[in-house]
Design a protein around this motif. Structure first.
Motif: not given
Length: 525
Positions: A89-105
């Motif tokens: 379970n992790y999140g991240g900034h995608q293309f400079g914007h906070w994307a919230g929860q992402l995780g191992d999809g």
């Protein structure tokens, strides 16, 4: 019946909290570092390729890897005793914007083993089915993207670039529907699964998500585990003293990684914060590419075609920005967050020094200052005259300095052999001659044998060019594995002269400049 000596597995997250919900449906997961999830079985698994060096490192025999005992768990059909599959379970900034929860999809860890060489290695399946983090996706991967990840991760290792590894490539026998270019034309493609191997798959985004949620307890627990497993020299020290030093090491490792990318002409294509490793490894091979003609603004990612955020020339800047995001996530653990500025400063210092050293090494020159303008002029000329990055630098091994100094036609022919659409009316002869004269002066102070060794050491003869990847994909899709096997063999010795593989160093063919998979790639897999 053969009795196999199978490894003992452990959880990559030890005693960190795991999602208590057992069901496998897409959801927000709070207060947990991962979710337990089983791979989804496939109908007709078939081993297409495997890496003998990785298998040997893990302590897996050839016979084991080529047996059904290996095929079933590494296609997701069953588990070895002790395997504990989970998705993190992790999140991240995608293309400079906070994307919230992402995780191992579409990635499922099988667990951590002690490899045959004594190292700690995590085994992870990519494309083995949905997880709670799949966000509506099927969790599968197609053959084209799986083959690209399998071959490129191994090619990068042999180039000397820090990277995750790949153990196996398995065709599933099931079709996966994908819209490759997101243009409204979905189509079924053959599915495949890659087994990825690394000491850890922890990313910047693993720290960002709990920090954004204010979950300081999970953030602290994750950091303690990271230090214990990968940076034990600091595990028992208080945050105020060890955290800035640890962050600085992460920054330094990242700086060296990006310098290596720039050295070999690699463009990651999607440098989101969830795609950067805290160990300084290349991770997540998606819409990557290799510079062919030199173009600092080139990106292989169609999603990034307009903004060019992740183009070749911006990779050093983006890595620094991502480290700033990681620093923001760590800041709540410190009374004085300004102490993290040291790590950001170290990134800039280490990248600048390492990149300069690598670039001069590519030219056969020792480390020295005050050449930045001259080096910048070289890259301006290479871009203006559409010179192939890999071929040009490697060709300096065979350059005759005496002829280059006295025969303008010789130098022009040398350049033309590595240019796309050579046209003598456009080449900047005077500027090239001025650059060349200084290069020859600098070479005079270097032992010729040392210069040649440096050029060979820093410049691969063979890289996993986009069109070579597509040719291997097309052949594998049709059932012909010979191109993949040949590429895998050649790319294990990328700095060596391999006369029987000269065709793999050719300039990109015209057809490849327009073909999807060569000139246009997306995050679709």
């Amino acid at each position: 019946m053969t009795t196999w000596n199978l490894p003992t597995f452990a959880s990559p997250f030890a005693d960190l909290p795991i999602d208590p919900v057992a069901g496998n449906w897409t959801r927000e997961v709070l207060g947990a570092i991962a979710s337990n999830v089983l791979p989804t079985p496939v109908s007709a698994p078939h081993l297409l390729a495997w890496s003998k060096p990785v298998a040997n490192t893990l302590g897996f025999s050839d016979a084991l890897v080529q047996s059904d005992v290996f095929l079933q768990p590494f296609s997701g059909n069953q588990l070895w005793p002790g395997m504990m599959p989970l998705a993190s379970n992790y999140g991240g900034h995608q293309f400079g914007h906070w994307a919230g929860q992402l995780g191992d999809g579409r990635a499922i860890s099988l667990g951590v083993i002690t490899a045959g060489d004594g190292s700690r290695q995590e085994l992870q399946l990519k494309g083995a089915g949905p997880t709670p983090y799949s966000r509506g996706s099927d969790g599968r991967a197609v053959l084209r993207s799986s083959l690209r990840e399998y071959l490129c991760s191994e090619a990068m290792h042999h180039l000397g670039v820090p990277t995750t590894r790949a153990l196996s490539l398995i065709r599933t026998g099931d079709a996966v529907v994908r819209d490759m270019l997101y243009d409204g034309h979905p189509a079924p493609e053959p599915g495949a699964i890659v087994c990825r191997v690394a000491p850890s798959f922890i990313r910047f985004g693993h720290f960002e998500l709990p920090a954004r949620r204010g979950d300081t307890a999970l953030l602290e627990a994750l950091l303690r585990l990271t230090l214990r497993q990968h940076f034990p020299q600091w595990q028992d020290q208080p945050w105020e003293s060890c955290l800035p030093i640890w962050f600085a090491e992460v920054a330094e490792r990242t700086a060296v990684l990006i310098a290596h990318w720039m050295r070999v002409g690699f463009v990651h294509g999607v440098m989101n914060t969830d795609n950067l490793s805290i160990l300084g490894l290349t991770i997540d091979y998606g819409p990557y590419g290799w510079l062919e003609e030199v173009d600092p603004a080139w990106t292989p990612n169609t999603t990034d075609a307009f903004g060019k955020r992740y183009c070749y020339g911006r990779q050093p800047e983006i890595a620094h920005w991502n480290l700033y995001c990681l620093a923001q996530a760590l800041a709540p653990l410190l009374d004085d967050p300004e102490a993290l500025q040291f790590g950001l400063k170290r990134y800039a210092e280490v990248f600048t020094e390492t990149h300069r050293k690598f670039t001069l090494g590519k030219l056969g020159l020792p480390m020295q200052a005050d050449l930045d303008a001259w080096l910048a002029e070289l890259f301006r000329l290479l871009a203006a005259d559409r010179v192939d990055f890999t071929r040009f630098f490697r060709s300096l091994m065979t350059l005759n300095p005496a002829r280059a100094a006295t025969e303008p036609a010789y130098w022009r022919e040398h350049l033309d052999a590595h240019r796309y659409q050579p046209d003598q009316s456009t080449i900047q002869h005077e500027a090239w001659q001025a650059w060349l004269q200084q290069y020859l002066v600098l070479q005079d102070s270097v032992d010729p044998l040392a210069a040649r060794a440096s050029i060979q050491q820093h410049n691969p003869k063979f890289v996993f060019r986009n069109y070579l990847a597509q040719q291997a994909i097309d052949a594998a899709t049709a059932g012909d594995m010979e191109p993949l096997g040949r590429l895998q063999h050649v790319l294990q010795n990328p700095y060596a002269e391999q006369p029987d593989a000269e065709d793999l160093t050719a300039l990109r063919p015209d057809w490849a400049s327009r073909k999807p998979g060569c000139s246009m790639l997306s995050c679709s897999s």
